[in-house]
Design an enzyme around this catalytic site. Structure first.
Site, mmCIF file in Angstrom:
data_model
loop_
_atom_site.group_PDB
_atom_site.id
_atom_site.type_symbol
_atom_site.label_atom_id
_atom_site.label_comp_id
_atom_site.label_asym_id
_atom_site.label_seq_id
_atom_site.Cartn_x
_atom_site.Cartn_y
_atom_site.Cartn_z
ATOM 1 N N GLU A 49 -10.054 6.083 -7.687
ATOM 2 C CA GLU A 49 -9.464 6.435 -6.620
ATOM 3 C C GLU A 49 -8.862 7.903 -6.625
ATOM 4 O O GLU A 49 -7.784 7.923 -7.289
ATOM 5 C CB GLU A 49 -8.212 5.275 -6.010
ATOM 6 C CG GLU A 49 -7.866 5.377 -4.763
ATOM 7 C CD GLU A 49 -9.195 4.991 -3.805
ATOM 8 O OE1 GLU A 49 -9.003 5.356 -2.667
ATOM 9 O OE2 GLU A 49 -10.107 4.256 -4.244
ATOM 10 N N ASP A 60 2.612 8.166 1.238
ATOM 11 C CA ASP A 60 2.710 8.468 -0.225
ATOM 12 C C ASP A 60 4.239 8.550 -0.403
ATOM 13 O O ASP A 60 4.903 9.244 0.251
ATOM 14 C CB ASP A 60 2.063 9.579 -0.720
ATOM 15 C CG ASP A 60 0.561 9.223 -1.060
ATOM 16 O OD1 ASP A 60 0.147 8.223 -1.509
ATOM 17 O OD2 ASP A 60 -0.176 9.952 -0.352
#
EC number: 4.2.1.20
Length: 268
Positions: A49, A60
């Site tokens: 990924e 994030d």
């Protein structure tokens, strides 16, 4: 897209789960980034990924935000990321490669052109982190037109309607989020998610991989026990990179150890 299917078939024959590491392309430099990816695969990663550096990665936490900044500081561009992806695919013809993106990067040269480029370099799936399922039609139709699996996030509070939509529109795998909030190994994954996994399976969704806060082998085992097909780990891996920026060889050997241990936990 078929690479995911082949992977999950192969793993279920061996009674194993998938371990999928996440890193940002170009962190800390394009050269070291390719060595990192070689190491992840050598240590047993079942799929990759990969993030493309973005200035405002909303999903994030600080660890992966810093990875984005390091890649930017090294001068990494989306064009360079596609060159790196082509290199990785040439070297590893069978491993599934997924991208974790933000919509602005997909839009910048046109949605269709983006997915076409992904197909040309051998990308298997794309998750657009800031596009909810309800707004995903232009992305998923372009993805499928070019043979790319559209990946959707299944949050821990997903209702029945959302679960059905994810099952209907998603391909490749389903990104099962362990908890609300941003990525990061600081907060442990919240388990179990058995009820979600059971519903996704009932609706014939793509196999669920659990991510967000997966940082040790015990969590990998718990994830598989809840019925998920595997685990994704990002921040814990990126922290190893961050900790060893001045010792690239130590970085690679620590990454190898970490991934080997996480992969070992997928074998029942």
């Amino acid at each position: 897209m078929e690479r995911y299917q082949q992977l999950f078939n192969r793993l279920s024959e061996k009674k194993e789960g998938a371990f999928v590491p996440f890193v940002t392309l170009g962190d800390p430099s394009p050269e070291q980034s390719l060595k990192i990816i070689d190491t992840l695969i050598a240590a047993g990663a079942d799929a990759l990924e990969l993030g493309v550096p973005f200035s405002d990665p909303l999903a994030d936490g600080p660890t992966i935000q810093d990875a984005n900044l390091r890649a930017f500081a090294a001068g990494v561009t989306p064009g360079q990321c596609f060159e790196m992806l082509a290199t990785i695919r040439q070297k590893y013809p069978d491993i599934p490669i997924g991208l974790l993106m933000y919509a602005n990067l997909v839009f910048s040269n046109g949605i269709d052109e983006f997915y076409q480029r992904c197909a040309q370099v051998g990308v298997d799936s794309v998750l657009v982190a800031d596009v909810p399922v309800a707004e995903s039609a232009p992305f998923r139709t372009a993805a499928l037109r070019h043979g790319i699996a559209p990946i959707f996030i299944c949050p821990p509070n997903a209702d029945d309607e959302l679960l059905r939509e994810i099952a209907s529109y998603g391909r490749g795998y389903t990104y099962l989020v362990s908890r609300a909030g941003v990525t990061g190994a600081e907060k442990r994954a919240q388990l179990p998610l058995n009820h979600l996994v059971a519903k996704l399976n009932e609706y014939h969704a793509a196999p669920p991989l659990q991510g967000f806060g997966i940082s040790d082998p015990t969590q990998v085992r718990e994830t598989l026990a809840s019925g998920a097909a595997g685990a994704i780990s990002g921040s814990a891996i990126v922290r190893i990179i961050e900790k060893n920026l001045n010792q690239p060889d130590v970085m690679l050997s620590e990454l190898h150890t970490f991934v080997s241990e996480m992969k070992a936990a997928t074998r029942s």
